[in-house]
Scaffold this active site. Structure first.
Site, PDB file in Angstrom:
ATOM      1  NE  ARG A   1      -4.313  -0.853  -0.071  1.00 34.31           N
ATOM      2  CZ  ARG A   1      -4.440  -1.854  -0.934  1.00 34.31           C
ATOM      3  NH1 ARG A   1      -3.415  -2.256  -1.668  1.00 34.31           N
ATOM      4  NH2 ARG A   1      -5.595  -2.476  -1.099  1.00 34.31           N
TER       5      ARG A   1
ATOM      6  CD  GLU B   1      -2.898   3.280  -5.769  1.00 30.90           C
ATOM      7  OE1 GLU B   1      -3.919   2.677  -6.120  1.00 30.90           O
ATOM      8  OE2 GLU B   1      -1.929   2.712  -5.247  1.00 30.90           O
TER       9      GLU B   1
ATOM     10  CG  HIS C   1      -3.037  -0.777  -6.976  1.00 31.69           C
ATOM     11  ND1 HIS C   1      -3.353  -0.023  -5.881  1.00 31.69           N
ATOM     12  CD2 HIS C   1      -3.180  -2.073  -6.561  1.00 31.69           C
ATOM     13  CE1 HIS C   1      -3.685  -0.803  -4.866  1.00 31.69           C
ATOM     14  NE2 HIS C   1      -3.579  -2.070  -5.262  1.00 31.69           N
TER      15      HIS C   1
HETATM   16  P1  NAD Z   1      -2.039 -10.097   5.720  1.00 31.43           P
HETATM   17  O1  NAD Z   1      -2.976  -9.431   6.670  1.00 31.43           O
HETATM   18  O2  NAD Z   1      -2.207 -11.541   5.416  1.00 31.43           O
HETATM   19  O3  NAD Z   1      -0.539  -9.894   6.228  1.00 31.43           O
HETATM   20  C1  NAD Z   1      -0.059  -8.697   6.747  1.00 31.43           C
HETATM   21  C2  NAD Z   1       1.126  -8.996   7.658  1.00 31.43           C
HETATM   22  O4  NAD Z   1       1.661  -7.744   8.107  1.00 31.43           O
HETATM   23  C3  NAD Z   1       0.729  -9.792   8.909  1.00 31.43           C
HETATM   24  O5  NAD Z   1       1.584 -10.904   9.073  1.00 31.43           O
HETATM   25  C4  NAD Z   1       0.915  -8.795  10.045  1.00 31.43           C
HETATM   26  O6  NAD Z   1       1.334  -9.405  11.258  1.00 31.43           O
HETATM   27  C5  NAD Z   1       2.002  -7.902   9.473  1.00 31.43           C
HETATM   28  N1  NAD Z   1       2.077  -6.595  10.126  1.00 31.43           N
HETATM   29  C6  NAD Z   1       1.067  -5.837  10.623  1.00 31.43           C
HETATM   30  N2  NAD Z   1       1.573  -4.707  11.175  1.00 31.43           N
HETATM   31  C7  NAD Z   1       2.908  -4.765  11.017  1.00 31.43           C
HETATM   32  C8  NAD Z   1       3.975  -3.897  11.370  1.00 31.43           C
HETATM   33  N3  NAD Z   1       3.756  -2.753  12.025  1.00 31.43           N
HETATM   34  N4  NAD Z   1       5.226  -4.256  11.046  1.00 31.43           N
HETATM   35  C9  NAD Z   1       5.478  -5.415  10.381  1.00 31.43           C
HETATM   36  N5  NAD Z   1       4.509  -6.292  10.042  1.00 31.43           N
HETATM   37  C10 NAD Z   1       3.245  -5.959  10.359  1.00 31.43           C
HETATM   38  O7  NAD Z   1      -2.096  -9.217   4.400  1.00 31.43           O
HETATM   39  P2  NAD Z   1      -1.738  -9.719   2.926  1.00 31.43           P
HETATM   40  O8  NAD Z   1      -2.912 -10.378   2.350  1.00 31.43           O
HETATM   41  O9  NAD Z   1      -0.443 -10.438   2.962  1.00 31.43           O
HETATM   42  O10 NAD Z   1      -1.573  -8.318   2.172  1.00 31.43           O
HETATM   43  C11 NAD Z   1      -0.404  -7.550   2.399  1.00 31.43           C
HETATM   44  C12 NAD Z   1      -0.548  -6.186   1.739  1.00 31.43           C
HETATM   45  O11 NAD Z   1      -0.591  -6.317   0.328  1.00 31.43           O
HETATM   46  C13 NAD Z   1      -1.823  -5.411   2.113  1.00 31.43           C
HETATM   47  O12 NAD Z   1      -1.481  -4.043   2.255  1.00 31.43           O
HETATM   48  C14 NAD Z   1      -2.717  -5.596   0.899  1.00 31.43           C
HETATM   49  O13 NAD Z   1      -3.674  -4.593   0.781  1.00 31.43           O
HETATM   50  C15 NAD Z   1      -1.664  -5.535  -0.195  1.00 31.43           C
HETATM   51  N6  NAD Z   1      -2.047  -6.110  -1.488  1.00 31.43           N
HETATM   52  C16 NAD Z   1      -1.756  -5.389  -2.603  1.00 31.43           C
HETATM   53  C17 NAD Z   1      -2.053  -5.916  -3.835  1.00 31.43           C
HETATM   54  C18 NAD Z   1      -1.749  -5.135  -5.072  1.00 31.43           C
HETATM   55  O14 NAD Z   1      -2.511  -5.187  -6.016  1.00 31.43           O
HETATM   56  N7  NAD Z   1      -0.640  -4.433  -5.139  1.00 31.43           N
HETATM   57  C19 NAD Z   1      -2.662  -7.162  -3.951  1.00 31.43           C
HETATM   58  C20 NAD Z   1      -2.921  -7.887  -2.788  1.00 31.43           C
HETATM   59  C21 NAD Z   1      -2.592  -7.351  -1.550  1.00 31.43           C
HETATM   60  C1  MLT Z   2      -5.896  -5.614  -2.779  1.00 33.94           C
HETATM   61  O1  MLT Z   2      -5.808  -5.053  -1.680  1.00 33.94           O
HETATM   62  O2  MLT Z   2      -6.444  -6.727  -2.909  1.00 33.94           O
HETATM   63  C2  MLT Z   2      -5.273  -4.967  -3.953  1.00 33.94           C
HETATM   64  O3  MLT Z   2      -5.096  -3.625  -3.755  1.00 33.94           O
HETATM   65  C3  MLT Z   2      -5.817  -5.347  -5.251  1.00 33.94           C
HETATM   66  C4  MLT Z   2      -6.861  -4.482  -5.869  1.00 33.94           C
HETATM   67  O4  MLT Z   2      -8.021  -4.636  -5.560  1.00 33.94           O
HETATM   68  O5  MLT Z   2      -6.534  -3.689  -6.727  1.00 33.94           O
END
Ligand code: NAD
Ligand code: MLT
Length: 310
Positions: free
Chosen positions: A230, A259, A278
């Site tokens: 994010r 964004e 993204h």
């Molecule tokens: P998740 O909740 O499974 O994992 C997040 C991890 O971060 C957890 O293990 C948690 O303990 C850890 N965490 C929380 N606070 C923390 C801190 N202060 N320091 C270090 N670690 C900490 O989430 P996820 O499904 O793995 O998603 C991770 C990120 O990726 C999210 O921000 C999600 O929105 C993003 N994401 C982006 C895309 C994209 O299109 N770019 C796609 C999917 C997910």
């Molecule tokens: C997500 O949090 O799953 C990602 O940002 C993907 C998206 O919906 O674009």
């Protein structure tokens, strides 16, 4: 029941809702007063990251039962307001995890081997072979900030490419990290100092906002920073300056504090910052998965069945 969908989701999700007998209205990119009007008689609202589901939206939506987020991050939804209005918020936490992990790996290679830069030069007719000397990932150290669903999938993939793994995640155990061949470190600065490549996989929370700033980038000296989680977790001005000054070798970013990324973002002026708009979850499989999972959550909420809340 009426389901309002304000960000594009894959057809199988829309079809699933219609098959279940619900009326689906797609109104993409609607915002402001038009959004408040559109949501006023909706029983469910489905969004991705493009719709800001603010308190005002909940106030305007007296019939709303559930907000479904066809993806992981719910930072565009005011969860406190949802709770105050008794509205369920459900995300799709699994369906795009592999797509996001693969994009992270792709971005790591892109920046470590200057692939977008070399591609651009060749398309411009220049054979700049002598100007690009990349970094091999084999035997380098990967610092993972946040070993959740996406972080774990990234760990598996980059471990198999011969990287050493160190993890900073205050909410997991050493045993959990060890399952992924990673060394859990209880200090963010130490993690960054040990890393040749640091990759961020936390949610955007008050606690993680601005977590990687000038001091943290100084610890990563000479390494690469990847953020496919994010925007807002990384201080973009500090990052642009750190790459420009050569403190950090390069960065690859898929998500941004604002964004679409504004034209005047300093990130766009720095050669060794690779950016994508993204795209982490933008694969056919991931979009079908999250669309269907979100539709199922909405149908379950309408049927009074349990819904996994975000
Ligand atoms: P998740 O909740 O499974 O994992 C997040 C991890 O971060 C957890 O293990 C948690 O303990 C850890 N965490 C929380 N606070 C923390 C801190 N202060 N320091 C270090 N670690 C900490 O989430 P996820 O499904 O793995 O998603 C991770 C990120 O990726 C999210 O921000 C999600 O929105 C993003 N994401 C982006 C895309 C994209 O299109 N770019 C796609 C999917 C997910
Ligand atoms: C997500 O949090 O799953 C990602 O940002 C993907 C998206 O919906 O674009």
């Amino acid at each position: 029941m009426k389901v309002l969908v304000t960000d594009p989701i894959a057809d199988p999700g829309l079809e699933r809702l219609r098959e279940a007998g619900h009326e689906v209205e797609t109104d993409y990119d609607v915002e402001g007063e038009a959004l408040l009007d559109a949501v006023s008689d909706a029983n469910a609202l489905i969004v991705r990251s493009g719709t800001d589901v603010s308190r005002e939206v909940f106030e305007a939506a007296s019939e709303l039962v559930i907000v479904g987020r066809a993806g992981i991050g719910v930072d565009n939804i005011d969860i406190d307001a949802a709770t105050d209005h008794g509205v369920v918020v459900a995300n799709a936490p699994e369906g795009n995890v592999r797509a996001a992990a693969e994009h992270t790996v792709a971005m790591t290679f892109a920046v470590a081997r200057s692939i977008p830069q070399a591609h651009g030069r060749l398309k411009d007719g220049e054979w700049a072979k002598g100007e690009f000397l990349g970094t091999e990932l084999n035997n380098k150290t990967l610092g993972i900030v946040g070993l959740g669903r996406v972080g774990q999938e990234v760990a598996k993939r980059l471990d198999s490419l011969g990287m050493e793994l160190v993890v900073y995640d205050p909410y997991i155990s050493e045993e959990r990290a060890a399952q992924f061949g990673a060394d859990l470190v209880d200090d963010l600065h130490e993690t960054l100092a040990r890393a040749d490549v640091a990759t961020v996989h936390t949610p955007l929370l008050p606690e993680t906002e601005g977590m990687i700033g000038e001091d943290e980038l100084a610890q990563l000296e000479g390494g690469y920073l990847i953020n496919c989680a994010r925007g807002g977790i990384v201080d973009e001005d500090a990052l642009a300056e750190a790459v420009d000054d050569g403190v950090v070798a390069g960065a690859a970013l898929d998500s941004f504090a604002e964004e679409p990324l504004p034209d005047d973002s300093p990130l766009l002026d720095v050669e060794d910052v690779v950016v994508t708009p993204h795209l982490g979850a933008s694969t056919e499989a991931a979009q079908e998965n999250v669309a269907v999972d979100t539709a199922e959550a909405v149908i379950a909420a309408f049927n009074g069945e349990p819904v996994l809340t975000a």
